[in-house]
Design an enzyme around this catalytic site. Structure first.
Site, short mmCIF file in Angstrom:
data_model
loop_
_atom_site.label_atom_id
_atom_site.label_comp_id
_atom_site.label_asym_id
_atom_site.label_seq_id
_atom_site.Cartn_x
_atom_site.Cartn_y
_atom_site.Cartn_z
CG HIS A 1 -0.50 0.23 2.48
ND1 HIS A 1 0.41 -0.78 2.98
CD2 HIS A 1 -0.62 0.97 3.70
CE1 HIS A 1 0.76 -0.49 4.23
NE2 HIS A 1 0.26 0.51 4.68
CG HIS B 1 -0.30 4.24 4.82
ND1 HIS B 1 -1.00 3.25 5.60
CD2 HIS B 1 -0.93 5.39 4.49
CE1 HIS B 1 -2.18 3.84 5.92
NE2 HIS B 1 -2.16 5.08 5.09
CG ASP C 1 4.87 2.36 7.42
OD1 ASP C 1 3.92 2.89 6.47
OD2 ASP C 1 4.69 1.79 8.43
CG HIS C 2 4.02 -0.42 4.02
ND1 HIS C 2 4.13 -1.68 4.42
CD2 HIS C 2 3.55 0.20 5.01
CE1 HIS C 2 3.76 -1.89 5.85
NE2 HIS C 2 3.57 -0.61 6.17
CG HIS D 1 -3.99 -0.41 6.43
ND1 HIS D 1 -3.90 -0.35 7.74
CD2 HIS D 1 -3.07 0.43 5.96
CE1 HIS D 1 -2.84 0.54 8.07
NE2 HIS D 1 -2.28 0.83 7.07
CG ASP E 1 0.73 -1.73 7.78
OD1 ASP E 1 1.61 -2.43 7.48
OD2 ASP E 1 0.66 -0.47 7.67
CG HIS F 1 3.69 -2.75 10.36
ND1 HIS F 1 2.86 -2.07 11.15
CD2 HIS F 1 4.00 -2.15 9.71
CE1 HIS F 1 2.65 -0.79 10.69
NE2 HIS F 1 3.31 -1.07 9.35
ZN LIG Z 1 2.66 0.39 7.92
ZN LIG Z 2 -0.34 1.50 6.53
#
Ligand SMILES: [Zn+2]
Ligand SMILES: [Zn+2]
Length: 301
Positions: free
Chosen positions: A60, A62, A64-65, A140, A210, A268
């Site tokens: 996805h 976001h 942090d990915h 998510h 996530d 995570h």
């Molecule tokens: Zn994340």
């Molecule tokens: Zn996320």
């Protein structure tokens, strides 16, 4: 099957932890899964050859990915890469990456293919003669997929002693490996089971991050060899997990138990907890086979 965790912490990178990224080696194929900030540095630290990465899967959008994705793509170009690179990720990933390449006037030296995902049903997104990759729709805050990596069934193993005893010509060996019976010159049919052994069962790996606790994924990940499931929080923060659409360690373990998987790997983690062992301890109250993922850990299954 070899899993190298490059990063497995939530939210922001820190000097001691990295956001999500991992490398799965399966049937001699190498897949990069998620690409948080710092992924290229982590690839170097963990001695993963850049040239072996041809497929990158993004769960996805976001940060942090995927904030490491443009860095990886650019470095590959600076290194003079010519091999095609395939990116699988949510609709929008092509727009984000090409805008950055365009405004920096830094087009790649190689072909970049985007496979944008929009479906809310599990679908096959990659297939070759050894491996199949399917999406695992997750729940998510934005559109998110996990990924299921499946080895294709191997050929049956030739029972050399048996084929020699029956005096079967080498021309029929492939037919036997494919599971076929053999008819001898006198008309006798020799069943395949007498001429070959079962192959090693194909392995399956499921990456799920996530996501909030979501039993809808169970039929897709049923009985996988290894399940990586996010465990951002502990049960003490269950309300926060619910609110942010993340899971607790206990919930990850419950999914593992209900899906009857062989091995659970956690990751995570929220950086609010000092020690990641607490996640494993909580998960083990529900499911026995738990491993704590951590940056730089390498698991062989
Ligand atoms: Zn994340
Ligand atoms: Zn996320």
């Amino acid at each position: 099957m070899k899993l190298t965790i490059l990063g497995c912490y939530a939210a922001t990178p820190r000097t001691i932890t990295n956001p999500t990224s991992q490398v799965l080696e399966i049937k001699n194929r190498l897949f990069l899964i998620d690409c948080g900030e710092g992924t290229q540095v982590q690839l170097r630290k963990n001695k993963v050859k850049f040239s072996k990465i041809n497929h990158i899967f993004i769960s996805h959008l976001h940060g942090d990915h995927f904030y490491g994705l443009i860095g990886v793509i650019s470095t590959f170009a600076l290194l003079g890469r010519t091999t095609d690179l395939h990116i699988y990720g949510p609709k929008g990933v092509k727009e984000i990456i090409t805008l950055q390449l365009k405004l920096s006037n830094s087009w790649t030296t190689y072909n970049l293919f985007f496979h944008e995902l929009e479906s809310n049903e599990s679908e096959v997104i990659f297939e070759d003669n050894r491996v199949v990759v399917k999406t695992i729709p997750l729940k998510h805050r934005i559109y998110t997929n996990g990924f299921l990596f499946e080895e294709k069934p191997a050929e049956r193993k030739l029972n050399v002693e048996a084929v020699e005893n029956y005096n079967i010509h080498i021309a029929y060996y492939q037919k036997i490996k494919n599971g076929g019976d053999i008819t001898l010159d006198d008309g006798t049919v020799i069943e395949n089971e007498k001429l070959s052994f079962d192959p090693i069962p194909p392995q399956r790996y499921a990456f799920c991050s996530d996501t909030v606790y979501n039993e809808a994924i169970i039929p897709i990940i049923k009985e996988v060899d290894v399940l990586y499931h996010e465990a951002t929080f502990l049960e003490s923060e269950a309300a926060l997990a619910q609110k942010t659409l993340h899971s607790t360690a206990k919930e990850a373990a419950t999914i593992a138990l209900k899906a009857n998987v062989k091995q659970l790997v956690l990751g995570h983690y929220s950086t609010r907890y000092g020690d990641i062992n607490v996640f494993k301890q909580e998960a083990e109250t529900i499911f026995p086979n738990v491993l704590s993922g951590d940056d730089g850990t390498c698991f062989e299954f």
